[in-house]
Design a protein around this motif. Sequence first.
Motif, mmCIF file in Angstrom:
data_model
loop_
_atom_site.group_PDB
_atom_site.id
_atom_site.type_symbol
_atom_site.label_atom_id
_atom_site.label_comp_id
_atom_site.label_asym_id
_atom_site.label_seq_id
_atom_site.Cartn_x
_atom_site.Cartn_y
_atom_site.Cartn_z
ATOM 1 N N LYS A 5 0.821 -1.214 0.000
ATOM 2 C CA LYS A 5 0.000 0.000 0.000
ATOM 3 C C LYS A 5 0.859 1.271 0.000
ATOM 4 C CE LYS A 5 -3.112 2.405 3.094
ATOM 5 N NZ LYS A 5 -3.768 2.381 4.386
ATOM 6 N N ILE A 18 3.100 -12.313 3.877
ATOM 7 C CA ILE A 18 1.686 -11.931 3.831
ATOM 8 C C ILE A 18 1.171 -11.966 5.265
ATOM 9 C CG2 ILE A 18 -0.596 -12.493 2.938
ATOM 10 C CD1 ILE A 18 0.848 -13.842 0.560
ATOM 11 N N VAL A 20 -1.734 -11.853 6.729
ATOM 12 C CA VAL A 20 -3.136 -12.198 6.951
ATOM 13 C C VAL A 20 -3.243 -13.715 6.819
ATOM 14 C CG1 VAL A 20 -3.861 -11.914 4.552
ATOM 15 C CG2 VAL A 20 -5.514 -11.555 6.350
ATOM 16 N N MET A 24 -8.205 -15.097 2.714
ATOM 17 C CA MET A 24 -7.560 -13.977 2.003
ATOM 18 C C MET A 24 -6.113 -14.310 1.666
ATOM 19 S SD MET A 24 -8.377 -11.223 0.697
ATOM 20 C CE MET A 24 -7.294 -10.530 -0.505
ATOM 21 N N ARG A 25 -5.398 -14.924 2.591
ATOM 22 C CA ARG A 25 -4.019 -15.331 2.326
ATOM 23 C C ARG A 25 -3.969 -16.299 1.139
ATOM 24 N NH1 ARG A 25 0.877 -15.731 5.209
ATOM 25 N NH2 ARG A 25 2.149 -17.465 4.512
ATOM 26 N N LYS A 27 -6.157 -16.638 -1.301
ATOM 27 C CA LYS A 27 -6.496 -15.936 -2.546
ATOM 28 C C LYS A 27 -5.289 -15.173 -3.088
ATOM 29 C CE LYS A 27 -11.453 -15.257 -1.999
ATOM 30 N NZ LYS A 27 -12.527 -14.272 -1.911
ATOM 31 N N LEU A 28 -4.583 -14.457 -2.203
ATOM 32 C CA LEU A 28 -3.402 -13.705 -2.636
ATOM 33 C C LEU A 28 -2.341 -14.638 -3.193
ATOM 34 C CD1 LEU A 28 -3.137 -11.112 0.271
ATOM 35 C CD2 LEU A 28 -3.691 -10.614 -2.112
ATOM 36 N N LEU A 62 -5.705 -4.554 -6.841
ATOM 37 C CA LEU A 62 -5.942 -4.895 -5.441
ATOM 38 C C LEU A 62 -6.522 -3.706 -4.692
ATOM 39 C CD1 LEU A 62 -2.547 -6.604 -4.569
ATOM 40 C CD2 LEU A 62 -4.750 -7.746 -4.694
ATOM 41 N N ARG A 63 -7.401 -3.972 -3.761
ATOM 42 C CA ARG A 63 -7.872 -2.915 -2.868
ATOM 43 C C ARG A 63 -6.731 -2.552 -1.928
ATOM 44 N NH1 ARG A 63 -13.160 -6.217 -1.558
ATOM 45 N NH2 ARG A 63 -14.446 -5.503 -3.281
ATOM 46 N N LYS A 65 -6.884 -2.019 1.214
ATOM 47 C CA LYS A 65 -6.961 -2.775 2.473
ATOM 48 C C LYS A 65 -6.314 -4.146 2.320
ATOM 49 C CE LYS A 65 -11.346 -5.163 2.219
ATOM 50 N NZ LYS A 65 -12.361 -5.727 3.051
ATOM 51 N N ASP A 66 -6.368 -4.723 1.134
ATOM 52 C CA ASP A 66 -5.697 -5.998 0.887
ATOM 53 C C ASP A 66 -4.197 -5.785 0.704
ATOM 54 O OD1 ASP A 66 -8.151 -7.303 1.026
ATOM 55 O OD2 ASP A 66 -8.486 -7.102 -1.145
ATOM 56 N N ASN A 69 -1.893 -5.755 3.728
ATOM 57 C CA ASN A 69 -1.517 -7.027 4.349
ATOM 58 C C ASN A 69 -0.310 -7.679 3.689
ATOM 59 O OD1 ASN A 69 -3.608 -7.167 6.323
ATOM 60 N ND2 ASN A 69 -5.042 -7.634 4.685
#
Length: 74
Positions: A5, A18, A20, A24-25, A27-28, A62-63, A65-66, A69
């Motif tokens: 970010k 990562i 998180v 979510m982890r 998916k990334l 990517l957002r 907020k994602d 992380n």
Amino acid sequence: MFTLKDLKPGQKACVGSIAVEGLMRRKLMDMGVTPGVEIEVNKTAPFGDPIEVRLRGYALSLRKKDAANILMVQ
């Protein structure tokens, strides 16, 4: 360390880890965001969210907020 970010368009860094767990982890990681891969920020949306990054030869949005992380190293 800093997060994805924090990078500005045109900057590059490598994924350190990562920060998180769970779905979510997974998916990334399925999208190719794994430790050691180099990521470059291409551009941001007009209001700053989402951001477009380039990794492994493709573009990914990517957002923020994602992206917060994803811990980066130089």
